[in-house]
Enzyme design. Structure first.
Site, short mmCIF file in Angstrom:
data_model
loop_
_atom_site.label_atom_id
_atom_site.label_comp_id
_atom_site.label_asym_id
_atom_site.label_seq_id
_atom_site.Cartn_x
_atom_site.Cartn_y
_atom_site.Cartn_z
N VAL A 39 -24.72 -25.32 -35.45
CA VAL A 39 -23.52 -24.72 -34.86
C VAL A 39 -23.72 -24.28 -33.40
O VAL A 39 -22.89 -24.56 -32.54
CB VAL A 39 -23.02 -23.56 -35.77
N GLY A 41 -26.13 -25.26 -31.20
CA GLY A 41 -26.45 -26.39 -30.32
C GLY A 41 -25.22 -27.19 -29.96
O GLY A 41 -24.98 -27.51 -28.78
N ARG A 60 -33.06 -33.74 -35.42
CA ARG A 60 -34.02 -34.29 -36.38
C ARG A 60 -33.32 -35.21 -37.37
O ARG A 60 -33.73 -36.34 -37.61
CB ARG A 60 -34.74 -33.14 -37.11
N VAL A 100 -33.11 -24.82 -32.35
CA VAL A 100 -33.39 -25.01 -33.78
C VAL A 100 -33.76 -23.66 -34.39
O VAL A 100 -33.88 -22.65 -33.69
CB VAL A 100 -34.53 -26.03 -34.01
N ALA A 102 -35.50 -20.51 -35.64
CA ALA A 102 -36.65 -19.84 -35.02
C ALA A 102 -37.89 -19.95 -35.90
O ALA A 102 -37.80 -20.12 -37.11
CB ALA A 102 -36.30 -18.37 -34.77
N SER A 154 -26.42 -15.05 -26.85
CA SER A 154 -25.60 -14.30 -27.80
C SER A 154 -24.13 -14.67 -27.66
O SER A 154 -23.67 -15.05 -26.60
CB SER A 154 -25.73 -12.80 -27.56
N GLY A 155 -23.43 -14.55 -28.76
CA GLY A 155 -21.99 -14.81 -28.75
C GLY A 155 -21.55 -15.69 -29.89
O GLY A 155 -20.37 -15.98 -30.03
N LYS A 208 -32.99 -9.79 -26.11
CA LYS A 208 -32.04 -10.33 -27.10
C LYS A 208 -32.29 -9.67 -28.47
O LYS A 208 -31.35 -9.39 -29.22
CB LYS A 208 -32.19 -11.86 -27.19
N HIS A 211 -30.76 -6.34 -28.35
CA HIS A 211 -29.31 -6.57 -28.42
C HIS A 211 -28.88 -6.73 -29.88
O HIS A 211 -27.90 -6.14 -30.33
CB HIS A 211 -28.97 -7.84 -27.61
N ASN A 212 -29.63 -7.52 -30.62
CA ASN A 212 -29.28 -7.73 -32.03
C ASN A 212 -29.43 -6.45 -32.85
O ASN A 212 -28.63 -6.18 -33.74
CB ASN A 212 -30.16 -8.83 -32.65
N GLU A 215 -26.51 -4.47 -32.21
CA GLU A 215 -25.40 -5.10 -32.95
C GLU A 215 -25.40 -4.61 -34.41
O GLU A 215 -24.35 -4.29 -34.96
CB GLU A 215 -25.60 -6.62 -32.87
N HIS A 476 -56.62 19.68 -37.49
CA HIS A 476 -56.13 18.86 -36.37
C HIS A 476 -55.84 19.68 -35.11
O HIS A 476 -55.50 19.12 -34.09
CB HIS A 476 -54.87 18.09 -36.80
#
Ligand code: NBP
Length: 498
Positions: A39, A41, A60, A100, A102, A154-155, A208, A211-212, A215, A476
């Protein structure tokens, strides 16, 4: 070698078929090549072609390429059955975008391409690759004399076709070569292209990824608003009106806009609102999880995104939730607040939480940018998210302004514009969370956002007790309020029996 192509050529020359092979002696080599005709590409190819570039394509599975090329006979698209043919069809230096799945598939494509390429050719990975993979590929290909760009795109389908937001990372000199194509295919806001050179190495894919993550946060916050309205008896028509109104105001964004449209969509089978027949189990592909892992590694709090990722995980446990729903008790999920009043309150809670989510995401980008020495420009990053991408929203103009005014802004909440908004929203934000909690309606992302806000603005937190506990069981040590910072103390705590 078999070449399939859409007929229209730059100079409108006829396609010449020679015996045994498909070949066009007259046509120039393509300006751009794309591998991976799913979709994203396909739509990117149509976008690039529509800007006047000739594009070669390879997939492919050859049938996908053949179908795609056949569907677009009038376009300057050259389909190739073999990688050799594809590579040979490109003008030098070759510019090849890989779209393709990832992970392994990207490496597999690169490995098969390398023997066919010349030094200086450019490979662009436009998928959602993990930024560490991009860093590895950047070094691998750079060492071999090839040029590599890891670009977040993105989009979705529509963005890819009409103009996405593009986040490219890699050497500046390679960006300079790709800039004309990227700028022409990207979305535009106020005439500015929604693409900028993010930084070197994996910077583009990193941004990116965040960004996701943002989102994820935006989507969950909208879902929580919806859940509250549902418990208050809003019909799908009323919900469509609320979200349409919001989209005409300061919450204007792609996700609010599509949410309004979703409420208007009827199911042809039942005649009911489609949203009501969609099963409440959400999927995820991993970028949200990667964002969380990175935040933990950088010790940055992204609690809104965290809540959003966890909400998807909990949603996927449908069977367990159904079982628990008749065992674990809670109040009736019913809200009786006046609807108009509720809309205003939820608006404020949603907007405030959204500001927090972006503040956290941008905080993480800042921390990682400093760690990697990427020299990230937050104003430019916010600016390219204003169009084309899934998180595009009116308020990204205000975020851009905030970072333009103060590039060293320590947290978005402290930009005067956002401080004023949060101060104005905070009372309704609390009330919405109270109303939802008293009705037993989960609002994990609203709550996580408010928790962050309240923690961040607390001059004193209960970590004094925490340090005492740590000193008690692990020696500590702790610092004291009445001594200079950097002096550490230990107490010999009493023994505990048992
Ligand atoms: P997919 O992520 O579904 O990948 C399908 C494509 O990968 C097909 O062309 C397939 O070829 C090819 N492929 C696979 Br799978 N394994 C391969 C291998 N070993 N060698 C060569 N090709 C291989 O496609 P998409 O949804 O268009 O997304 C493409 C990239 O863009 C992904 O990284 C995705 O995360 C990212 N992205 C997607 C969206 C979106 O809205 N879908 C948005 C933004 C970014 P085949 O036809 O032969 O199986």
């Amino acid at each position: 070698m078999k070449r399939q192509q859409g007929v229209a050529l730059t100079r409108q020359v006829p396609y010449i078929r020679l015996p045994g092979i498909y070949r066009n002696n007259i046509m120039s080599n393509s300006d751009f090549g794309l591998i991976g005709l799913a979709v994203m590409g396909q739509n990117l190819v149509l976008n690039v072609e529509s800007r006047g570039f000739q594009v070669s394509v390879y997939n492919r599975t050859t049938s996908a390429m053949e179908e795609f090329v056949a569907q677009h006979p009038d376009k300057k698209i050259v389909g190739e059955e073999t990688l050799e043919g594809f590579v040979n069809s490109l003008a030098s230096p070759r510019k090849i975008m890989i779209m393709v799945k990832a992970g392994g598939p990207v490496d597999a494509v690169i490995e098969s391409l390398l023997p066919l390429l010349d030094k200086g050719d450019i490979i662009i990975d436009g998928g959602n690759s993990l930024y560490t993979d991009t860093e590895r590929r950047d070094k691998w290909l750079g060492d071999l004399g090839f040029r590599f760009i890891g670009a977040g795109v993105s989009g979705g389908e529509e963005g890819a076709r009409k103009g996405p937001s593009i986040m490219p990372g890699g050497p500046t000199s390679t960006w300079d070569v790709m800039k004309p194509i990227f700028e022409s295919i990207s979305a535009k806001v106020d005439g500015e292209p929604c693409v900028t050179h993010i930084g070197t190495g994996g910077a583009g894919h990193y941004v990116k990824m965040i960004h996701n993550g943002i989102e994820y946060g935006d989507m969950q916050l909208i879902c929580e608003a919806y859940n509250i309205f549902k418990a208050a008896g809003f019909t799908p028509e009323e919900l469509a009106t609320v979200f349409t109104d919001w989209n005409n105001g300061d919450l204007e964004s792609y996700l609010i806009q599509i949410t309004a449209k979703i409420f208007e969509q009827n199911d042809p089978e039942t005649g009911n609102a489609l949203v009501d027949v969609i099963l409440d189990t959400a999927g995820q592909k991993g970028t949200g999880k990667w964002t969380l892992i990175n935040a933990v590694e950088n010790a940055v709090v992204i609690s809104t995104i965290n809540a959003a990722v966890e909400a998807r995980i909990l949603s996927s446990m449908k069977d367990k939730r159904v079982t628990a729903s008749v065992i674990l008790q809670g109040p009736k999920a019913e809200i009786t607040t006046d609807k108009k009043d509720l809309v205003k309150k939820v608006h404020d809670a949603l907007f405030a939480s959204k500001i927090i989510s972006y503040a956290q995401g941008l905080d993480l980008i800042t921390a990682m940018g400093e760690e990697k020495g990427w020299g990230l420009d937050l104003a430019k990053i916010a600016a390219i998210w204003r169009g084309g991408c899934i998180i595009r929203a009116r308020f990204l103009n205000d975020i851009t302004d905030a970072y333009r005014k103060d590039p060293k802004l320590s947290n978005l909440m402290l930009a005067p514009f956002f401080t004023d908004l949060l101060n104005g929203f905070q009372q309704n934000w609390r009330e919405v969370i109270s109303i939802a909690t008293l009705a037993g309606i989960p609002v994990p992302a609203f709550s996580a956002s408010l928790g962050y806000y309240d923690s961040y603005r607390s001059a004193v937190l209960p970590a004094n007790l925490l340090q005492a506990q740590r000193d008690f069981f692990g020696a500590h040590t702790y610092e004291r309020t009445d001594k200079p910072r950097g002096e550490f103390f230990h107490t010999n705590w009493p023994d505990v029996i048992g």
